[in-house]
Design an enzyme around this catalytic site. Structure first.
Site, PDB file in Angstrom:
ATOM      1  CB  CYS A  54      -0.899  -0.001   1.241  1.00 25.51           C
ATOM      2  SG  CYS A  54      -1.992   1.425   1.349  1.00 25.51           S
TER       3      CYS A  54
ATOM      4  CD  GLU B  40      -6.716   1.069  -3.906  1.00 22.86           C
ATOM      5  OE1 GLU B  40      -6.855   2.145  -3.286  1.00 22.86           O
ATOM      6  OE2 GLU B  40      -5.631   0.478  -4.004  1.00 22.86           O
TER       7      GLU B  40
HETATM    8 NI    NI Z   1      -3.674   1.052  -0.134  1.00 17.19          NI
END
Ligand code: NI
Length: 177
Positions: A100, A143
């Protein structure tokens, strides 16, 4: 448009629940989407959610075209997804490695639903309705979690499977993130 700073884990704005978008086709929304794309591409990410650049709206973008951060992953079409609703299809989950942009340098093994349907809107308000599986389904779940203030480390079941990318995958040509 602009490359924006990406908030890192620990910033309380990443823990907030984002608000729905209510007006489509506006200059402000178009500018937000453009900034998300510019920032995601600059950092070579697979996806980016508005809260990661400090905007508390339910907007994500994602696209995977043989991304060096995910060398085994199948491609995912470039998508702007607003006000998404996910519905898993079946109970089957599978583990996969995730990173991420808000958790740079780390990877974790995360269970996600294998197959799901997602509905939502594009930036112009057009309806999106897709049934997907595998890596596409994983990216969407990652997401959309951002919109609910959830970063992937909270999804890891076995924290022995969480660490620095260069230690987990020595010698592999994964881009530093
Ligand atoms: Ni992320």
């Amino acid at each position: 448009m602009a490359i924006r700073d990406v908030l890192k884990m620990g910033d309380p704005r990443l823990l907030a629940v984002a608000a729905p978008v209510e007006a489509f086709g506006t200059p402000a929304l178009d500018a937000l989407v453009a900034d998300l794309w510019d920032t995601m591409h600059h950092l070579d990410g697979a996806g980016l959610a508005a809260p990661q650049i400090g905007v508390g709206l339910r907007v994500v973008v994602f696209a995977v075209d043989r991304n060096p951060r995910y060398p085994e992953a199948e491609s995912v079409p470039a998508t702007v997804l607003i006000n998404p609703v996910l519905t898993p299809i079946g109970d089957a989950q599978e583990d996969g490695w995730e990173g991420c942009l808000s958790v740079p340098g780390l990877r974790g093994l995360v269970p996600r639903y294998r197959r799901l349907r997602y509905v939502g809107c594009g930036a112009d308000g057009s309806r999106i309705d897709r049934t997907v599986s595998g890596f596409h389904a994983r990216v969407v779940q990652h997401e959309v979690d951002h919109l609910d203030g959830i970063l992937y480390p909270r999804r890891i079941r076995d924290l022995t499977q969480f660490g620095f990318t260069d230690a987990l995958f020595p010698g592999e040509a994964l881009a530093a993130d």
